[in-house]
Design an enzyme around this catalytic site. Structure first.
Site, PDB file in Angstrom:
ATOM      1  N   HIS A   6       0.938  -1.137   0.117  1.00  0.00           N
ATOM      2  CA  HIS A   6       0.104   0.019   0.001  1.00  0.00           C
ATOM      3  C   HIS A   6       0.715   1.302   0.078  1.00  0.00           C
ATOM      4  CE1 HIS A   6      -2.897   3.021   1.046  1.00  0.00           C
ATOM      5  NE2 HIS A   6      -3.817   2.292   0.882  1.00  0.00           N
TER       6      HIS A   6
ATOM      7  N   GLU B 127      -3.586   3.115  -7.303  1.00  0.00           N
ATOM      8  CA  GLU B 127      -4.147   4.016  -6.341  1.00  0.00           C
ATOM      9  C   GLU B 127      -3.029   5.273  -6.569  1.00  0.00           C
ATOM     10  OE1 GLU B 127      -4.255   2.675  -2.364  1.00  0.00           O
ATOM     11  OE2 GLU B 127      -6.397   3.112  -2.653  1.00  0.00           O
TER      12      GLU B 127
HETATM   13  O1  G3P Z   1      -6.613   1.809   0.484  1.00  0.00           O
HETATM   14  C1  G3P Z   1      -7.346   2.523  -0.054  1.00  0.00           C
HETATM   15  C2  G3P Z   1      -7.043   4.103   0.136  1.00  0.00           C
HETATM   16  O2  G3P Z   1      -5.745   4.198   0.012  1.00  0.00           O
HETATM   17  C3  G3P Z   1      -8.035   5.038  -0.570  1.00  0.00           C
HETATM   18  O3  G3P Z   1      -7.959   5.931   0.695  1.00  0.00           O
HETATM   19  O4  G3P Z   1      -9.531   7.614   1.678  1.00  0.00           O
HETATM   20  O5  G3P Z   1      -9.009   8.085  -0.619  1.00  0.00           O
HETATM   21  O6  G3P Z   1     -10.613   6.005   0.134  1.00  0.00           O
HETATM   22  P1  G3P Z   1      -9.254   6.891   0.540  1.00  0.00           P
END
Ligand code: G3P
Length: 224
Positions: free
Chosen positions: A94, A142
């Site tokens: 992550h 991400e």
């Molecule tokens: O692991 C998912 C996370 O990194 C995404 O964060 O708060 O933007 O949904 P968020």
């Protein structure tokens, strides 16, 4: 373990709203909505909460494991320990727990050794390509700059999602793609699926919502 898709992976991170009894409360919400809708929802609590969250019956993943075995590895996370606590899978790499490529490969090996499903996190198309080459079950792309912003990757940077889907197809069609960062609403979920992913990885849009159950129901509403 072959997970049904579409998939919602809810990362509890270290949000105080999702630790201890609150972790169990949110897990029960996930379980209720999953049973009502038939949608697979995975809870990703902190390590000390895995056992209690798994005890609610909701599928649980660890936020991390190390590519180690039994021995003198103080402070590391042994795959067997999270499995025996009730986890059926794990996130790896992550953006808030970055690993080297060799560490990611070793962690995948430890997960395979113990039957844990793997979601390797990436931040762009190039790292998605590299992650897919290691043969995880899922890659979750991400862009870190969108994490926690409420600006969904599915609309802010759709090319990183479609580029990742195409890259993975060219390397290992058996690897499935998720996307995350800023995802919170049904329209974000729908967009992520339309871009070719099999689901989303998210955190603050649900965990920090005034009413997490309503927020999660809205997210799921995006799945036709
Ligand atoms: O692991 C998912 C996370 O990194 C995404 O964060 O708060 O933007 O949904 P968020």
């Amino acid at each position: 373990m072959k997970l049904e898709t579409p998939l919602v992976v809810l990362n509890f991170k270290t949000y105080i709203e999702a630790t201890g009894e609150n972790a169990v409360r949110i897990a029960e919400i996930c379980g209720d909505i999953s049973r009502e809708t038939g949608i697979s929802i995975i809870a990703v609590p902190q390590l000390p909460d895995i056992y209690a969250v798994a005890d609610t019956g909701v599928p649980v993943f660890s936020q991390h494991i190390d590519g180690i075995g039994s021995g003198s590895y103080t402070g590391h996370v042994l795959a067997e320990s999270v499995r025996d606590a009730g986890a059926t899978g794990t996130l790896i790499n992550h953006s808030e727990r970055r690993l080297t490529l060799a560490d990611i490969d070793a962690a995948i090996g430890a997960a395979r050794r113990t039957g844990l499903t793997t979601i390797v996190c990436s931040n762009n198309v190039a790292t998605t390509r590299a992650a897919a080459a290691l043969g995880p079950d899922f890659v979750a792309v991400e862009p870190p700059e969108l994490i926690g912003t409420g600006i969904p990757v599915s609309s802010a940077d759709p090319d990183v999602v479609t580029g990742s889907v195409d890259a993975v197809l060219g390397i290992d069609p058996g690897v499935r793609v998720l996307c995350g960062a800023g995802i919170s609403k049904g329209e974000d979920m729908r967009a992520a699926l339309e871009l070719g992913t099999v689901g989303v990885l998210l955190a603050s849009g649900i965990i920090r919502a005034p009413d997490p159950k309503t927020a999660l129901m809205d997210l799921i509403s995006g799945i036709e």
